[in-house]
Motif scaffolding. Structure first.
Motif, short mmCIF file in Angstrom:
data_model
loop_
_atom_site.label_atom_id
_atom_site.label_comp_id
_atom_site.label_asym_id
_atom_site.label_seq_id
_atom_site.Cartn_x
_atom_site.Cartn_y
_atom_site.Cartn_z
N UNK A 1 43.24 36.54 37.61
CA UNK A 1 43.30 38.00 37.51
C UNK A 1 42.06 38.64 38.11
N UNK A 2 40.89 38.06 37.81
CA UNK A 2 39.64 38.62 38.33
C UNK A 2 39.58 38.53 39.85
N UNK A 3 40.00 37.39 40.40
CA UNK A 3 40.00 37.24 41.86
C UNK A 3 40.93 38.27 42.50
N UNK A 4 42.09 38.47 41.90
CA UNK A 4 43.05 39.45 42.42
C UNK A 4 42.45 40.85 42.40
N UNK A 5 41.85 41.22 41.28
CA UNK A 5 41.29 42.56 41.14
C UNK A 5 40.12 42.78 42.11
N UNK A 6 39.24 41.80 42.19
CA UNK A 6 38.06 41.96 43.06
C UNK A 6 38.44 42.00 44.53
N UNK A 7 39.34 41.13 44.94
CA UNK A 7 39.76 41.14 46.34
C UNK A 7 40.46 42.45 46.69
N UNK A 8 41.21 42.98 45.73
CA UNK A 8 41.87 44.28 45.95
C UNK A 8 40.83 45.39 46.10
N UNK A 9 39.83 45.37 45.22
CA UNK A 9 38.78 46.40 45.26
C UNK A 9 37.97 46.33 46.54
N UNK A 10 37.81 45.12 47.08
CA UNK A 10 37.05 44.97 48.33
C UNK A 10 37.88 45.30 49.56
N UNK A 11 39.14 45.66 49.37
CA UNK A 11 39.96 46.14 50.46
C UNK A 11 40.68 45.08 51.27
N UNK A 12 40.78 43.87 50.76
CA UNK A 12 41.50 42.83 51.48
C UNK A 12 43.01 43.10 51.47
N UNK A 13 43.69 42.56 52.45
CA UNK A 13 45.12 42.76 52.55
C UNK A 13 45.91 42.01 51.48
N UNK A 14 47.19 42.36 51.30
CA UNK A 14 48.01 41.78 50.24
C UNK A 14 48.08 40.25 50.30
#
Length: 207
Positions: free
Chosen positions: A159-172
């Motif tokens: 969950x943390x990796x998903x949230x952080x990668x999303x916040x950093x603007x990485x693609x789906x």
């Protein structure tokens, strides 16, 4: 799509437990549905949104289909779903479902504009709650309580990796792969290599 796959995988774990317990077809369906839809139900209730399977019963249909297929195999091939290999399949299917739901649960929480820490907590809950219900209803000790194994920790990592990668603007695609790798990788390390937290001083080391 990722949630539907998670539902099917977790439903399989419920059906495998039902086979081990020798349940009838309705027992298979109950355990499969509770396991496949339980985490998402808790997440939706906490987010104050309509429960997904109530509005569109796709998850229930998936769980029922998986359960009936598993029951057919268990009935026609006695012992096929309750031996050592089935127990290993249960562990690995549960690990896969945990990772999938950690990612999808976090993504849905972020889409609801909750704070990032809340999204991580909801992702971990989504990944863990169905398995907890499955084990309790089957009369087993919940996997989440197995000694020091990484279980909720693995869900939280995904969950943390998903949230952080999303916040950093990485693609789906990167977000999904990163979240799955973190959650499944940590759980796999626990299963294969015994990764775990150390015992508390004086605690019993029995598993």
């Amino acid at each position: 799509m990722i949630e539907a796959v998670g539902v099917a995988v977790f439903a399989l774990t419920g059906a495998l437990v039902a086979a081990r317990k020798g349940m009838d077809p309705f027992g298979f369906i109950l355990l499969a549905t509770v396991t496949g839809a339980g985490g998402g139900t808790l997440r939706d209730l906490l987010l104050g949104r309509p429960v997904a399977w109530v509005e569109a019963p796709v998850s229930v249909v998936i769980c029922t289909g998986v359960a009936l297929l598993a029951w057919t195999i268990a009935y026609s091939r006695p012992g096929r779903l309750d031996g050592w290999s089935a127990k290993r399949l249960l562990l690995w299917a549960d690990a896969a479902g945990l990772a999938l739901f950690a990612v999808s649960g976090t993504q849905k929480a972020l889409a609801a504009n909750v704070p990032i820490l809340s999204a991580i907590a909801l992702g971990a809950m989504t990944a863990s709650f169905g398995g907890i219900l499955r084990d309790i209803l089957a009369g087993d000790r919940a996997m989440v309580l197995w000694s020091r194994d990484f279980y909720v920790t693995a869900a939280a990592a995904g969950a943390a990796a998903t949230a952080l990668l999303t916040q950093f603007g990485f693609g789906p695609a990167v977000v999904m792969i990163g979240g799955l790798a973190a959650g499944f990788g940590l759980r796999a390390g626990s299963i294969l290599l015994g990764w775990s937290f150390p015992n508390l001083p004086g605690a019993d080391d029995s598993r």
